[in-house]
Design a protein around this motif. Structure first.
Motif, PDB file in Angstrom:
ATOM      1  N   VAL A 107      33.239  27.692  65.580  1.00 35.48           N
ATOM      2  CA  VAL A 107      34.526  27.179  65.500  1.00 35.48           C
ATOM      3  C   VAL A 107      35.400  27.368  64.445  1.00 35.48           C
ATOM      4  N   ILE A 130      41.292  22.342  65.389  1.00 32.54           N
ATOM      5  CA  ILE A 130      40.508  23.453  65.933  1.00 32.54           C
ATOM      6  C   ILE A 130      41.511  24.544  66.181  1.00 32.54           C
ATOM      7  N   VAL A 174      37.271  28.474  69.240  1.00 34.42           N
ATOM      8  CA  VAL A 174      35.817  28.447  69.677  1.00 34.42           C
ATOM      9  C   VAL A 174      35.259  29.423  70.366  1.00 34.42           C
TER      10      VAL A 174
END
Length: 137
Positions: A58, A65, A68
């Motif tokens: 991640v 974020i 991923v």
């Protein structure tokens, strides 16, 4: 994931005007099927790639974020396991990002002299062949 952190710092050090640091953390998982016990690993070097049942990378900033990637070797993961992995990633990510901001709070204002640069050059049509070579028939 260490490369993500180092790359972010290198861009800022070179004077590339990136707005925020991006850090990366990998979460691993080791399971024991006999009693459904598991351990979640937090890693920046990559050991979880071959040691466990999950490799969950991640990347992100302090605001959230960015990307991923996950490989798993088990048939599935529970939502509780994923929540725990993401929670641990958030805590570890904050530690890494805080350390990065301590090293360099923002990008340098000017691009370093040895950093690659982009130049824009306008060439009149009749001279393009001299720059890119003659047309091959």
């Amino acid at each position: 994931m260490a490369t993500v952190c180092a790359g972010s710092l290198a861009l800022m050090d070179a004077g590339v005007p990136v707005a925020k640091h991006v850090g990366g953390v990998a979460m691993g998982l080791i399971t024991r099927a006999s009693d459904n016990k598991y351990a979640i690993l937090t890693d920046i070097l990559g050991d979880e790639d071959h040691l466990g049942d999950m490799d969950f990378k991640v990347t992100g900033t302090r605001d959230g974020i960015c990307g991923v990637q996950m490989d798993i070797k088990v048939d599935g993961l529970s939502m509780d396991t994923m929540r725990e992995a993401l929670d641990r990633r958030a805590r570890a990510g904050c530690l890494f990002l805080n350390a990065m901001y301590t090293c360099m709070a923002a990008a340098r204002e000017e691009v370093k002299p040895h950093a690659p640069r982009m130049e824009k050059l306008f060439i009149e049509k009749e001279f393009i062949g001299a720059v890119i070579g003659p047309q091959v028939k």
